[in-house]
Structures are given as C-alpha cells and as structure tokens.
Design a protein around this motif. Structure first.
Motif, mmCIF file in Angstrom:
data_model
loop_
_atom_site.group_PDB
_atom_site.id
_atom_site.type_symbol
_atom_site.label_atom_id
_atom_site.label_comp_id
_atom_site.label_asym_id
_atom_site.label_seq_id
_atom_site.Cartn_x
_atom_site.Cartn_y
_atom_site.Cartn_z
ATOM 1 N N LYS A 9 0.831 -1.230 -0.025
ATOM 2 C CA LYS A 9 0.127 -0.307 0.346
ATOM 3 C C LYS A 9 0.749 1.035 -0.116
ATOM 4 N N GLU A 10 1.555 0.872 0.772
ATOM 5 C CA GLU A 10 3.175 2.860 0.595
ATOM 6 C C GLU A 10 3.341 2.460 -0.229
ATOM 7 N N LEU A 11 3.710 1.079 -1.164
ATOM 8 C CA LEU A 11 4.608 1.803 -2.667
ATOM 9 C C LEU A 11 3.328 2.068 -3.871
ATOM 10 N N ILE A 12 2.401 1.168 -3.526
ATOM 11 C CA ILE A 12 1.405 2.370 -4.390
ATOM 12 C C ILE A 12 1.102 3.477 -4.155
ATOM 13 N N ILE A 13 0.615 4.373 -2.860
ATOM 14 C CA ILE A 13 0.815 5.639 -2.515
ATOM 15 C C ILE A 13 2.117 6.408 -3.298
ATOM 16 N N ASN A 14 3.316 6.141 -2.746
ATOM 17 C CA ASN A 14 4.359 6.675 -3.141
ATOM 18 C C ASN A 14 5.235 6.237 -4.725
ATOM 19 N N SER A 15 5.042 5.754 -5.143
ATOM 20 C CA SER A 15 5.563 5.652 -6.843
ATOM 21 C C SER A 15 4.316 5.499 -7.888
ATOM 22 N N LEU A 16 3.211 5.510 -7.031
ATOM 23 C CA LEU A 16 2.567 6.059 -8.806
ATOM 24 C C LEU A 16 1.903 7.711 -7.328
ATOM 25 N N GLU A 17 2.155 8.712 -6.125
ATOM 26 C CA GLU A 17 1.648 9.948 -5.972
ATOM 27 C C GLU A 17 0.629 9.907 -5.816
ATOM 28 N N LEU A 18 0.397 9.014 -5.578
ATOM 29 C CA LEU A 18 -1.010 9.286 -4.792
ATOM 30 C C LEU A 18 -1.056 10.274 -3.374
ATOM 31 N N ASP A 19 -0.642 11.759 -3.508
ATOM 32 C CA ASP A 19 -0.863 12.255 -2.394
ATOM 33 C C ASP A 19 -2.048 12.835 -1.616
ATOM 34 N N ASP A 20 -3.144 12.209 -2.103
ATOM 35 C CA ASP A 20 -4.575 11.972 -1.112
ATOM 36 C C ASP A 20 -4.937 10.742 -0.073
ATOM 37 N N VAL A 21 -4.209 10.211 -1.112
ATOM 38 C CA VAL A 21 -4.483 8.473 -0.581
ATOM 39 C C VAL A 21 -3.718 8.137 0.731
ATOM 40 N N LYS A 22 -4.883 7.773 1.697
ATOM 41 C CA LYS A 22 -3.527 6.888 3.013
ATOM 42 C C LYS A 22 -3.660 5.547 2.966
ATOM 43 N N VAL A 23 -2.489 4.820 3.507
ATOM 44 C CA VAL A 23 -3.064 3.192 3.302
ATOM 45 C C VAL A 23 -3.749 1.958 3.948
ATOM 46 N N GLU A 24 -4.813 3.643 4.534
ATOM 47 C CA GLU A 24 -6.048 3.352 5.497
ATOM 48 C C GLU A 24 -7.110 2.865 4.206
ATOM 49 N N ASP A 25 -6.877 4.099 3.189
ATOM 50 C CA ASP A 25 -7.861 3.597 2.546
ATOM 51 C C ASP A 25 -8.108 3.075 1.782
ATOM 52 N N ILE A 26 -6.704 1.955 1.397
ATOM 53 C CA ILE A 26 -6.983 1.240 0.636
ATOM 54 C C ILE A 26 -7.303 -0.127 1.661
ATOM 55 N N VAL A 27 -8.154 -0.711 0.873
ATOM 56 C CA VAL A 27 -9.254 -1.707 1.211
ATOM 57 C C VAL A 27 -8.357 -3.125 0.644
ATOM 58 N N ASP A 28 -7.834 -4.355 0.821
ATOM 59 C CA ASP A 28 -6.932 -5.732 0.454
ATOM 60 C C ASP A 28 -8.011 -5.837 -0.898
ATOM 61 N N SER A 29 -8.520 -6.079 -0.333
ATOM 62 C CA SER A 29 -9.791 -6.827 -1.137
ATOM 63 C C SER A 29 -10.236 -6.164 -2.959
#
Length: 87
Positions: A9-29
């Motif tokens: 999740k951190e990698l998705i946010i950082n590599s895609l520069e999703l500044d408005d998304v937090k780790v807890e916003d991403i649901v695993d499934s």
C-alpha cells in the motif's frame, strides 16, 4: 502477510504519487484498477517497476496472469510471497 500488504500500500501511494490517499484508505480486497483505486495501464507499468525494485519480483509484460496478480492488494501480496527471491 499483513506487513507485506502495508508495504504494498505504501509503495502504491509513493510510486504513483497518490498524495490524497492514505494506507488505511486502501482495502486489501478491493480492485486497484478502474473501480476501487481507479488506476490505469500507465499506473500498472509504474507499479510493476516499483514492485520489481522493492521486492525483487520479476514481472513480464507478456504474462497473461498479470491482470490477476494486480487485481488487488491481496492478489499482489500472494504473488510477491510466491515469487520473492525466485529467479
């Protein structure tokens, strides 16, 4: 596996520069593409490169299973676990 999912999740946010998304916003499934996070094919390429660098997992553009592997955080975690460190 939970730590791996957090790292993905951190990698998705950082590599895609999703500044408005937090780790807890991403649901695993939830889907990563179209619905869910709404990522596109360019995001898939960037994410694939980032996954290869961070986890040492080799991805092939010709692999028909890529869509399945990138379906969700759960699917990515299972793929990385199964292929980490294999050549």
């Amino acid at each position: 596996m939970d730590n791996l999912k957090f790292q993905i999740k951190e990698l998705i946010i950082n590599s895609l520069e999703l500044d408005d998304v937090k780790v807890e916003d991403i649901v695993d499934s939830e889907p990563l593409f179209r619905e869910g996070l709404g990522l596109d094919s360019i995001d898939a390429l960037e994410l694939g490169v980032a996954i290869k660098k961070k986890f040492g997992v080799k991805l092939s553009a010709e692999n028909a299973d890529n869509k399945k592997h990138f379906a969700s955080v759960d699917a990515l975690a299972a793929f990385i676990e199964a292929n980490r460190g294999s050549d």
